[in-house]
Write an enzyme that holds these catalytic residues in place. Structure first.
Site, short mmCIF file in Angstrom:
data_model
loop_
_atom_site.label_atom_id
_atom_site.label_comp_id
_atom_site.label_asym_id
_atom_site.label_seq_id
_atom_site.Cartn_x
_atom_site.Cartn_y
_atom_site.Cartn_z
N THR A 106 0.87 -1.19 0.00
CA THR A 106 0.00 0.00 0.00
C THR A 106 0.90 1.23 0.00
OG1 THR A 106 -0.25 -0.28 2.40
CG2 THR A 106 -2.04 -1.08 1.00
N LYS A 117 3.80 -6.96 3.96
CA LYS A 117 3.62 -5.53 3.74
C LYS A 117 3.24 -4.87 5.05
CE LYS A 117 0.21 -3.42 3.42
NZ LYS A 117 -0.64 -2.61 4.41
N THR A 152 -0.80 -2.85 10.93
CA THR A 152 -1.46 -3.00 9.62
C THR A 152 -0.50 -3.72 8.77
OG1 THR A 152 -2.89 -1.15 9.48
CG2 THR A 152 -2.21 -1.91 7.48
N GLU A 202 5.51 4.77 7.81
CA GLU A 202 5.21 6.12 7.35
C GLU A 202 5.84 7.15 8.29
OE1 GLU A 202 1.00 6.44 7.05
OE2 GLU A 202 0.84 4.98 5.41
#
Length: 269
Positions: free
Chosen positions: A141, A167, A178, A264
């Site tokens: 993603t 991932k 996640t 991130e």
């Protein structure tokens, strides 16, 4: 990357994302023992609601993973879409729907365009190879790179391989994060003990992972072991179980660190 005997992989663009591959298929040529660990979020996505009732299992053939849409907060329609995808994959492989698992990652609260995934299945099956990189790319993603790892060991005088694609980048908090990880091995394993090994490996690795403190609706870690290495089946605790679990823990720890370093906004691990 070295992959276990009897597994094939594919990645394709189904149209859930504008350009990049967005659907992956992992297939065992023979029925495989399977175990899974999933999010404990009360709003678990449809693929998890479906899959967690069917593992451990002695006979899984395939896992289809899509990115770009989480199929979360989609109610009964989300479960119906999962069932349609499972049936399509099973038909293409000559398997049963009970032998297919799915996982999803991406936007939450939007219906999964199942028709696009169904339409992509023939191309996926037709492009299956022993190279896992296209599948590893298709599950990403906001990740900036693919995440793959493998380990080899000897069990009962037979060479055994464990490999994984994974991932994860955002919505990362303890209890998996996640993340999606599909682990494959050619070891011969009783499903219940594979489940025990997976839980032992995930506790000090993926379950310790934090990037932003948000627990996802879609955390999934699935392990498949198809017995193609022809080691004496691991059906009881002992030295072979311990050796496999140690290798699996090492693999999961490597991937957990890779996910954290690619988080991130991450500037340090």
């Amino acid at each position: 990357m070295k992959v276990p005997l009897g597994f094939r992989f594919a990645g394709a663009h189904a149209g859930l994302k504008p350009v990049r591959r967005d659907v992956a298929l992992v297939v065992s040529d023979v029925p495989a023992a399977a175990a899974g660990i999933f999010t404990i979020n009360r709003a678990a996505a449809a693929p998890i609601v479906d899959a967690r009732t069917r593992v451990p299992s002695p006979a899984i053939r395939a896992v289809l993973v899509n990115s770009g849409n989480a199929n979360a907060l989609t109610g009964e329609q989300g479960l119906a879409d999962v069932a349609q995808i499972r049936a399509t994959v099973a038909n293409a492989l000559g398997a049963t729907a009970e032998q297919v698992l799915t996982a999803s990652t991406g936007v939450i609260g939007v219906r999964l365009p199942a028709g696009k995934l169904v339409a992509a299945v023939p191309a996926l099956v037709g492009s299956l190879t022993v190279q896992p990189e296209p599948a590893a790319e298709a599950i990403l993603t906001t990740d900036t790179r693919t995440k793959l790892a493998f380990r080899t060991l000897s069990l009962g005088g037979k060479d055994v391989t464990i490999s994984a694609i994974a991932k994860g980048s955002g919505m990362i908090a303890p209890q998996l994060a996640t993340m999606i990880a599909i682990i494959t091995s050619d070891a011969a394993f009783a499903p219940g003990l594979l489940d025990r090994a997976l839980r032992a490996a995930v506790d000090p690795s993926f379950h310790c992972l934090v990037v932003d403190g948000d627990m996802s609706t879609n955390d999934t870690c699935i392990a498949l072991a198809n017995g193609k290495a022809q080691n004496p089946p691991i059906e009881a605790l002992g030295a072979d179980f311990d050796a496999f679990t140690a290798a699996l823990t090492s693999l999961c720890t490597e991937l957990a660190k890779d996910i954290a370093s690619d988080g991130e906004g991450a500037t340090r691990l």
